[in-house]
Write a protein that holds these residues in place. Structure first.
Motif, short mmCIF file in Angstrom:
data_model
loop_
_atom_site.label_atom_id
_atom_site.label_comp_id
_atom_site.label_asym_id
_atom_site.label_seq_id
_atom_site.Cartn_x
_atom_site.Cartn_y
_atom_site.Cartn_z
N THR A 1 -6.69 -11.26 7.92
CA THR A 1 -6.26 -10.05 7.22
C THR A 1 -5.69 -9.10 8.25
O THR A 1 -6.31 -8.89 9.31
CB THR A 1 -7.45 -9.37 6.50
OG1 THR A 1 -8.01 -10.30 5.57
CG2 THR A 1 -6.99 -8.13 5.77
N TRP A 2 -4.51 -8.56 7.97
CA TRP A 2 -3.90 -7.57 8.86
C TRP A 2 -2.98 -6.68 8.05
O TRP A 2 -2.71 -6.95 6.88
CB TRP A 2 -3.18 -8.25 10.02
CG TRP A 2 -1.97 -9.05 9.67
CD1 TRP A 2 -0.67 -8.63 9.73
CD2 TRP A 2 -1.90 -10.42 9.22
NE1 TRP A 2 0.19 -9.64 9.35
CE2 TRP A 2 -0.54 -10.74 9.04
CE3 TRP A 2 -2.87 -11.39 8.96
CZ2 TRP A 2 -0.13 -11.99 8.60
CZ3 TRP A 2 -2.45 -12.64 8.52
CH2 TRP A 2 -1.10 -12.93 8.35
N ARG A 3 -2.55 -5.60 8.68
CA ARG A 3 -1.61 -4.69 8.02
C ARG A 3 -0.26 -4.79 8.72
O ARG A 3 -0.19 -5.00 9.93
CB ARG A 3 -2.11 -3.24 8.09
CG ARG A 3 -3.29 -3.00 7.20
CD ARG A 3 -3.71 -1.57 7.19
NE ARG A 3 -3.63 -0.99 8.53
CZ ARG A 3 -3.82 0.27 8.81
NH1 ARG A 3 -4.09 1.13 7.85
NH2 ARG A 3 -3.76 0.73 10.03
N GLU B 1 4.48 -0.56 3.73
CA GLU B 1 3.24 -0.93 4.41
C GLU B 1 2.48 -1.82 3.46
O GLU B 1 2.45 -1.57 2.24
CB GLU B 1 2.40 0.29 4.76
CG GLU B 1 1.11 -0.08 5.49
CD GLU B 1 0.23 1.11 5.80
OE1 GLU B 1 -0.52 1.03 6.78
OE2 GLU B 1 0.28 2.11 5.06
N ALA B 2 1.87 -2.88 4.01
CA ALA B 2 1.14 -3.81 3.17
C ALA B 2 -0.08 -4.35 3.91
O ALA B 2 -0.10 -4.42 5.14
CB ALA B 2 2.04 -4.97 2.74
N ARG B 3 -1.07 -4.72 3.13
CA ARG B 3 -2.22 -5.45 3.64
C ARG B 3 -1.90 -6.93 3.41
O ARG B 3 -1.57 -7.33 2.29
CB ARG B 3 -3.47 -5.05 2.86
CG ARG B 3 -4.74 -5.73 3.33
CD ARG B 3 -5.94 -5.19 2.51
NE ARG B 3 -7.07 -6.05 2.69
CZ ARG B 3 -7.35 -7.13 1.97
NH1 ARG B 3 -6.56 -7.49 1.00
NH2 ARG B 3 -8.42 -7.84 2.22
N THR C 1 2.86 -4.90 13.27
CA THR C 1 1.51 -5.18 12.81
C THR C 1 0.53 -4.21 13.44
O THR C 1 0.80 -3.65 14.51
CB THR C 1 1.08 -6.62 13.15
OG1 THR C 1 1.12 -6.79 14.57
CG2 THR C 1 1.98 -7.63 12.47
N ASP C 2 -0.63 -4.02 12.80
CA ASP C 2 -1.63 -3.10 13.31
C ASP C 2 -2.50 -3.71 14.39
O ASP C 2 -3.33 -3.04 14.98
CB ASP C 2 -2.50 -2.55 12.17
CG ASP C 2 -3.40 -3.61 11.55
OD1 ASP C 2 -3.10 -4.82 11.69
OD2 ASP C 2 -4.39 -3.24 10.90
N THR D 1 0.82 -1.21 0.00
CA THR D 1 0.00 0.00 0.00
C THR D 1 0.85 1.26 0.00
O THR D 1 0.43 2.28 -0.52
CB THR D 1 -0.96 0.02 1.20
OG1 THR D 1 -0.21 -0.09 2.41
CG2 THR D 1 -1.98 -1.11 1.11
N THR E 1 -2.92 -11.04 3.77
CA THR E 1 -3.96 -12.04 3.95
C THR E 1 -3.30 -13.41 3.97
O THR E 1 -2.26 -13.63 3.33
CB THR E 1 -5.01 -12.00 2.82
OG1 THR E 1 -4.34 -12.17 1.57
CG2 THR E 1 -5.79 -10.70 2.83
#
Length: 157
Positions: free
Chosen positions: A123-125, A101-103, A146-147, A89, A105
């Motif tokens: 799913t996480w960022r 930064e990435a999404r 991680t978020d 992203t 899965t």
């Protein structure tokens, strides 16, 4: 009066003062690393890392050191989440390395860290820092943030 050395501050100032001479090399190495990861090419991925690289999960404190440690990290991650996928992203490339930064899965199909598989699609960022070794022209590992506490049983369930 005793003068106190500020090692962290001095190191950061040194990093800030780096000139962006290696931009193309850093960018190409990150692409090589990412393509190898997508292809599940562990030797290709490891070839982008210094021998003393460190992989670190900031939220849990887990660490893997050296090429052997990086191989254990990726083998564990790719076994636990065989369909893992990173959708980039944001990315910043500079003389200090890469920050992305990435999404993410993936289906939790095998044990990861201390957690049994749930079979659930997660799913996480993430934000991942790839620190650049200016002398060796390789990455010194990854620092992963991680978020969410995705690695805990409560988050996975």
């Amino acid at each position: 009066m005793t003068q106190v050395e500020h090692v962290e501050h001095d190191t950061v100032v040194e990093l800030i003062r780096r000139e962006p001479n290696d931009y193309a090399a850093i960018r190409e190495l990150w692409k090589k690393h990412s393509l190898a990861e997508d292809a599940r090419d562990l030797p290709g991925l490891i070839s982008t890392l210094t021998e003393d690289c460190v992989y670190e999960l900031a939220q849990t404190g887990h660490r893997w050191e050296g090429h052997e440690g990086a191989a254990r990290f990726y083998t564990g991650l790719l076994t636990a989440f065989p369909d893992i996928h990173f959708d980039l992203t944001d990315i910043v490339i500079g003389p200090q390395g890469v920050c992305e930064e990435a999404r993410v899965t993936g289906t939790h199909e095998a044990r990861w860290l201390d957690y049994e598989p749930t079979g659930e699609k997660l799913t996480w960022r993430v934000v991942i820092f790839f620190p650049w070794d200016e002398e060796r022209k390789l990455f010194r590992g990854e620092k992963v943030y991680t978020d969410t506490d995705v690695w805990s049983q409560s988050a996975i369930r």
